[in-house]
Design a protein around this motif. Structure first.
Motif, PDB file in Angstrom:
ATOM      1  N   SER A  65       0.891  -1.235   0.064  1.00  0.00           N
ATOM      2  CA  SER A  65       0.092  -0.068   0.111  1.00  0.00           C
ATOM      3  C   SER A  65       0.720   1.359  -0.173  1.00  0.00           C
ATOM      4  CB  SER A  65      -0.948   0.244   1.301  1.00  0.00           C
ATOM      5  OG  SER A  65      -0.361   0.214   2.472  1.00  0.00           O
ATOM      6  N   ARG A 123      -3.796   4.903   2.067  1.00  0.00           N
ATOM      7  CA  ARG A 123      -4.359   4.992   0.685  1.00  0.00           C
ATOM      8  C   ARG A 123      -4.239   6.227  -0.017  1.00  0.00           C
ATOM      9  NH1 ARG A 123      -9.655   6.500   1.619  1.00  0.00           N
ATOM     10  NH2 ARG A 123     -10.748   5.392   0.072  1.00  0.00           N
ATOM     11  N   THR A 166      -7.261  -5.050  -0.614  1.00  0.00           N
ATOM     12  CA  THR A 166      -5.839  -4.615  -0.804  1.00  0.00           C
ATOM     13  C   THR A 166      -4.848  -5.405  -0.005  1.00  0.00           C
ATOM     14  OG1 THR A 166      -6.427  -2.316  -0.702  1.00  0.00           O
ATOM     15  CG2 THR A 166      -4.276  -2.717  -0.390  1.00  0.00           C
ATOM     16  N   SER A 204       0.352   4.308  -2.722  1.00  0.00           N
ATOM     17  CA  SER A 204      -0.301   5.529  -2.236  1.00  0.00           C
ATOM     18  C   SER A 204       0.433   6.790  -2.528  1.00  0.00           C
ATOM     19  CB  SER A 204      -0.144   5.508  -0.643  1.00  0.00           C
ATOM     20  OG  SER A 204       1.488   5.470  -0.181  1.00  0.00           O
TER      21      SER A 204
END
Length: 804
Positions: A417, A498, A688, A421
């Motif tokens: 992630s 995110r 995810t 991001s």
């Protein structure tokens, strides 16, 4: 007399600037030429005045040339030809072939033109390339910086992440030679001749590669390809085999705090900076014709004595002195330019008197390089620049884990992630392990890692408390790692990023960290805070996400660890009504250690509820949360996820293992928008994690799942290859509840089938037995008759024999 003349000539020769002898015995080259690129705009004109004035003031050896990129129409009305020694070069702001508007390409195009058409280029050994928005503070002499032919010296531009990913593989045959550099460039003329055409070509190439403009590939937060020229330089240098000596000690951005013992010789005012209530931003003066307005200067900054009064910290004060030096040098250059243009003598003012004073001359005399500043090729972190050229502070993200499968799958999700991001800067996993655990640990490749001695079992008290590893690891990293980041982002392993978490967006500053609310830390309001900090009023209920200036963290880390130990030892106050810990076990002592340690230093946090969300919580409308924290169980309909249930699940090392797939979003109830958004976020978090695991298994070269299905079928059909089983256990393994239930159902079904088969066998055997008995009875009767007659015959024969 002749001997005297010869002696005088020798003395004069050795006194020439830039002459000398290298340690190797070779005579140093001394012909240096400084270049910078601009366009026909007021914005570049006042920058030119500042740079050229500082060039002279710093006594930079050799000539300087401004490469002025202008169209024919612009040139007709241009007023600033006298601002600097100038070579006019054709403008490529609008590309002649593609029509693409990209003014930054003028820099390599201008240098190619200078090399081809300037006579100066034929009589130079070394070239220094700068940007217009710079102030020189001391001589920039390439060989003194350590430059050699084939080894240029440059400043670090860590945000050029494309050097590490697919971008470099696409655009250079030598991605391993790609250096993240820019700003200050010092190189041999022969190197520049090889590099310049490739610099221009690669700039065009990267600029046209729109498919790879994305932030996660280029580091450009707007994904606009604005830094293509910077990549053009790095890829071009890699292509011709130039490896740089990277020095991050020579250049500083006003507003930054210089490192102790280093004296920067170049200021790059690309960022806004402030001194008290005064501030300056170059972008606020984009159309400013200040060069042509007699007597007008930029607003005067505070005086040195005022700076001394406003800032007691010597390091911060030194940074403020650099800031006022930058703008004062700019204003001094404007003042001298106006005088040379015949402007009327300005009215006397205190500020003008200061600029002409011996005090100012002494403060801004040329700065000579210190030996310590020449330390090159350091490991430094990322600077991020937006498309307008604004440069942001360097960031480093860290998170703490242990040598267990539980933290390994969290690490896989976190790192995956992180790369999605667009979070700027580097990432480091702080891995706390005992020596014994480390010997058998297999997850070294899961993340960039700093290894830390485990404190799960406290070395003094013997207390088992793994949570203490977090502050202990941060302290160890600060003491042993080499980082030049200005802000540290501290997160937990059980998080999914995110979007970027940056200090400039959330207004973090020196003395003002940013964090997220942890309202359950009620000990900040009661006797616990009064017992454990001298400043209970400064206790903030925060945690989860921490954005802190490196200077604050260096002061704070030891207190964080110390206060954690202190609260953990205070068993008398473990009660729920004091700590908020429903288990009354002191498990959240580390969180209180953080809050009490910060209070001790009176570090007051900016608390934002818009950074972090727990999956399962209803989001605030319109908020784009940057991180999921899946520390609590969350559900979507009948599906649920609880990280604690996978504490011993090794989903990282078992091929194709994953978590329960969440429901498809199309199946969700659309009637309540709040609940819908809540469930969509929960699904996103779980997906995810599973995608991270899938990609991890791909990287680990797990066997194709279809071949595993065939192997499973073969086993069912009795064609199982035992040699294959002996080599590996490639069967897809899932640790999900659904798969567990499925396995249970399969087992129950198999058991039922076995009972049915057993009953059929039982009845079959019974029938066969009965039939066998019946048949045996009938045969027995027949056999008995025959046997009886035979016996009678035999016995009669025997009697006859005996008789005879």
């Amino acid at each position: 007399m002749a001997k005297v003349l010869i002696l005088v000539m020798v003395v004069m020769a050795t006194a020439l600037p830039g002459r000398g002898v290298l340690g190797s015995g070779q005579e140093e080259p001394y012909r240096i030429h400084t270049l910078f690129s601009v366009e026909c705009q007021n914005y570049f004109d006042w920058q030119t005045v500042g740079l050229v004035h500082s060039f002279k003031k710093a006594r930079q050896p050799g000539p300087i040339t401004r490469l002025l990129s202008c169209t024919d129409d612009e040139l007709k009305s241009y007023r600033g030809m006298d601002l600097a020694p100038t070579m006019v070069v054709p403008s490529m702001s609008r590309h002649p072939k593609t029509g693409d508007w990209y003014p930054a390409i003028n820099k390599p195009a201008g240098i190619v033109h200078w090399l081809k058409h300037s006579k100066d280029a034929e009589k130079v050994d070394w070239v220094v390339i700068l940007d217009a928005d710079m102030i020189i503070r001391g001589p920039i002499i390439p060989w003194e910086l350590g430059a050699e032919e084939g080894r240029p010296v440059a400043a670090y531009y860590g945000y050029l992440v494309g050097c590490d990913n697919i971008l470099s593989k696409l655009h250079t045959k030598h991605p391993d030679l790609c250096d993240k550099v820019g700003g200050l460039l010092a190189m041999h003329i022969d190197d520049l001749r090889k590099l310049a055409p490739m610099w221009l070509s690669k700039t065009e190439e990267v600029r046209e590669d729109r498919a790879h403009w994305a932030t996660n590939i280029t580091g450009d937060i707007y994904g606009k390809g604005w830094i293509s020229e910077m990549y053009g330089y790095s890829f071009g240098a890699a292509e011709v085999g130039l490896k740089h000596k990277i020095n991050d000690n020579l250049m500083i951005y006003p507003g930054y705090i210089p490192r102790q013992g280093f004296e920067p010789i170049l200021m790059h005012y690309g960022l806004p900076f402030t001194v008290g209530n005064w501030s300056f931003s170059k972008l606020d003066n984009h159309e400013d014709g200040i060069v042509y307005d007699c007597g007008r200067l930029f607003p005067e900054p505070p005086y040195p004595r005022e700076v001394k009064m406003m800032e007691p910290d010597p390091n911060k004060r030194r940074a403020l002195f650099l800031s006022i030096e930058c703008i004062n040098t700019l204003n001094e250059g404007l003042l001298m330019l106006h005088a040379s243009r015949g402007c009327a003598k300005p009215k006397w003012s205190k500020y003008l008197s200061f600029l002409k004073s011996k005090t100012f001359a002494e403060l801004t005399k040329p700065k000579l390089l210190k030996l310590k500043s020449l330390q090159a090729e350091k490991t430094v972190e990322q600077k991020l620049t937006d498309e307008s050229g604004r440069t942001y502070p360097k960031i480093h993200t860290i998170f703490s884990t242990e040598c267990t499968p539980y933290f390994d799958w969290q690490t896989v999700g976190f790192v995956h992630s992180f790369h999605l991001s667009g979070q700027p800067g580097n990432i480091t996993r702080l891995l706390s392990c005992t020596d014994k655990d480390l010997k058998k640990y297999t997850g070294h490749d899961l993340a960039p890692t700093h290894y830390v001695p485990s404190m799960s079992r406290h070395p003094l008290t013997g207390d088992w408390y793994p949570a203490i590893n977090k502050p202990a690891a941060v302290l160890h990293w600060l003491n042993h790692a080499n980082t030049d980041a200005e802000f540290i982002v501290i997160l937990d392993a059980d998080m999914i990023l995110r979007g970027p978490i940056t200090p400039w967006e959330f207004n973090a500053a020196r003395g003002r960290p940013v964090s997220t609310p942890y309202d359950y830390l009620i000990g900040c309001d009661n006797v616990l805070a009064k017992l454990h900090t001298r400043h209970p009023d400064a206790c903030d209920k925060v945690g989860g996400v921490i954005i802190m200036h490196i200077d604050d963290l260096r002061q704070f880390a030891m207190l964080w660890l110390h206060k954690t130990e202190e609260v953990r030892a205070d068993k008398a106050h473990y009660a729920t009504n004091i700590t908020g810990d429903i288990y009354e076990s002191g498990w959240i002592s580390e969180m209180y250690g953080y809050s009490f340690g910060a209070a001790e230093l009176q570090l007051r946090h900016l608390i934002s509820s818009k950074i972090l969300i727990y999956p399962g919580y209803v989001p605030e409308t319109g908020v784009k949360y940057r991180v999921f924290h899946y520390g609590l169980e969350f559900k979507v309909g009948n599906w649920s996820f609880d990280k604690a249930k996978y504490r011993d699940s090794d989903v990282v090392n078992k091929c194709w293992a994953k978590f329960p797939d969440p429901p498809d979003p199309s199946t969700l109830d659309q009637t309540d928008e709040n609940l819908l958004q809540r469930d969509l976020l929960s699904i996103e978090c779980a997906r995810t994690l599973n995608e991270a695991l899938r990609l991890h298994h791909v990287r680990r070269n797990c066997p194709n799942p279809s071949s595993l299905e065939e192997a499973a079928i073969s086993r069912k059909l009795g064609r199982y290859d035992r040699s294959y089983a002996a080599k590996s256990n490639p069967t897809p393994t899932s640790v999900s509840k659904e798969s567990s239930k499925g396995a249970t159902a399969d087992a129950n079904s198999s058991t039922l089938r076995l009972w049915v088969v057993a009953l059929w066998i039982f009845f079959g055997l019974g029938f066969l037995t009965v039939a066998s008995v019946l048949l045996s009875g009938r045969k027995a009767k027949k056999t008995k008759g025959k046997s009886y007659r035979s016996k009678r015959r035999l016995s009669h024969s025997g009697l006859m024999d005996e008789r005879y």
